[in-house]
Enzyme design. Structure first.
Site, PDB file in Angstrom:
ATOM      1  N   ARG A  90      -7.787 -11.316   5.133  1.00  0.00           N
ATOM      2  CA  ARG A  90      -6.667 -10.534   3.966  1.00  0.00           C
ATOM      3  C   ARG A  90      -5.462 -10.541   3.818  1.00  0.00           C
ATOM      4  NH1 ARG A  90      -5.171  -6.600   0.851  1.00  0.00           N
ATOM      5  NH2 ARG A  90      -5.590  -6.988  -1.489  1.00  0.00           N
ATOM      6  N   CYS A  91      -5.292  -9.515   5.188  1.00  0.00           N
ATOM      7  CA  CYS A  91      -4.151  -8.823   5.706  1.00  0.00           C
ATOM      8  C   CYS A  91      -3.400 -10.151   5.670  1.00  0.00           C
ATOM      9  CB  CYS A  91      -3.960  -8.743   7.206  1.00  0.00           C
ATOM     10  SG  CYS A  91      -4.918  -6.397   6.962  1.00  0.00           S
ATOM     11  N   MET A  92      -3.835 -11.664   6.461  1.00  0.00           N
ATOM     12  CA  MET A  92      -3.133 -12.888   6.995  1.00  0.00           C
ATOM     13  C   MET A  92      -2.940 -13.634   5.850  1.00  0.00           C
ATOM     14  SD  MET A  92      -4.761 -14.233  10.513  1.00  0.00           S
ATOM     15  CE  MET A  92      -6.192 -14.225   9.435  1.00  0.00           C
TER      16      MET A  92
END
Length: 402
Positions: A391-393
């Site tokens: 999700r962060c990426m």
């Protein structure tokens, strides 16, 4: 293509990624802490892992756009170049002599070269002119323009809310310049011409990893190490005034590295289901923010604040469902702590009941599959060194609306 999203789980159609590049080669044992990395990644392996991540998304019909590609296309515009160069040279450490030299040198670069200089940075020993007092006194390996290794985590510098893109304000000095580049893309790239932007890098701190679209009209925002109460208030006021949300949940989280963002402790994997770190599940609370009454101006909108209440209860009420189901990270408290640190909670839903997750989090992935979630496993031994998962990426640009 229409851009925007109103949930975390609608079919993903288009996403912004950043393939690890030369900016990671700037990390050393002396600067990695300041640049927010817990280790020095093996760059070639990180690129292989990221390429596999991108191919996993393409295999599910997702259009993958790359931040540096969009930035290079944006910098073909003269005004965009001037804006980007001026923003990169505002640091008080440069001095007028060096600033003038760098401005001329950057202006002579091609769009692709300028993209690399702005993202990978410029060291003092790479300067071939401007030899004034500043260059003489700085160490040879001091950065005149800092590298941006955290560009890998595209979720944080912008987030799409309905049909608008919020340019965020990043709290850590090492990341502050990232949002200036994403704002440049959303404002000046031809594909996004006329796109409505909200918030902005000069406003109170809000980071995309703290912003979760729980359901159409319901937005949860973590308040902790990165996102401030004032940032949530400004964002909530805009969302409520513009009708982009009817409820904003402000969710306090511990101000520490392991829980830097809300999406380090929970992410949505279905319309009524999330994966959650069990060690905080019983203590996590939320303040419910709604509009007290309509207002002609955003700044004068009166907010109604209620709470705190247990997060799962407050979220279910706002979403209009009886129960928000929870899948625990790990298989026991120790495994949960290990897998939360390894971003077991940080999944990316590509559709309802389909999520991308790091393969190493075996306990969490087993729980997800037992609950009927299809898990698309990816390697992340090197990608995770900056403390971020799938999700962060990823910054979803377009999802099917629920």
């Amino acid at each position: 293509m229409n851009h925007g999203a109103n949930s975390e789980v609608g079919q993903l159609r288009s996403v912004l990624l950043h393939r690890p590049g030369p900016e990671l080669q700037r990390l050393t044992p002396r600067n990695n802490d300041r640049l927010l990395f817990d280790g020095i990644p093996w760059i070639e392996r990180a690129q292989e892992e990221h390429d596999a991540f991108a191919e996993t998304l393409r295999g599910r019909g997702v259009e993958v756009l790359y931040l540096t590609g969009l930035l290079t296309e944006t910098l073909a515009d003269a005004e965009a170049r001037e804006h980007a160069i001026a923003a990169a040279l505002t640091g008080l450490h440069l001095g007028d002599t060096l600033r003038r030299y760098l401005a001329d040198a950057l202006a002579d670069a091609t769009p692709a070269e300028l993209t690399e200089l702005l993202t990978a940075g410029v060291r003092n020993d790479e300067v071939r002119g401007g030899f004034g007092l500043v260059t003489s006194l700085l160490a040879h390996d001091d950065f005149l323009i800092d590298p941006l290794p955290n560009l890998l985590f595209t979720r944080d510098s912008s987030v799409w809310l309905a049909d608008r893109v919020a340019v965020t304000s990043l709290a850590m000095p090492a990341r502050a310049r990232e949002t200036q580049l994403t704002e440049l893309i959303w404002s000046r790239h031809p594909r996004f011409a006329g796109q409505t932007r909200i918030h902005g890098w000069a406003h109170e701190h809000v980071e995309g990893g703290d912003v979760l679209l729980l359901a159409p009209g319901v937005v949860a925002v973590g308040v902790g190490e990165r996102t401030t109460p004032a940032g949530v208030e400004r964002l909530a006021r805009h969302l409520l005034h513009a009708g982009l949300a009817h409820t904003v949940l402000a969710v306090p989280i511990a101000q520490e590295r392991a829980t830097m963002h809300l999406d380090t402790v929970l992410t949505m994997v279905d319309v009524d289901t999330l994966v959650m770190y069990p060690n905080v599940a019983d203590s996590l609370t939320a303040w419910t923010v709604t509009a007290a009454e309509p207002s002609d101006t955003e700044s004068e909108l009166e907010l109604r604040v209620a709470g705190p209440a247990p997060f799962l209860q407050a979220a279910a009420t706002a979403m209009g469902i009886d129960v928000l189901h929870r899948i625990d990270t790990g298989l026991d408290p120790v495994a949960a702590e290990r897998e939360q640190w390894d971003d077991g909670n940080n999944t990316l839903a590509v559709a309802p009941k389909v999520a991308v997750a790091y393969e190493r989090n075996e306990g969490t992935n087993a729980r997800l599959e037992d609950a009927g979630i299809e898990v698309l496993r990816i390697a992340g031994s090197e990608l995770g060194s900056g403390r971020g998962g799938p999700r962060c990426m990823s910054c979803p640009i377009a999802r099917e609306l629920l």
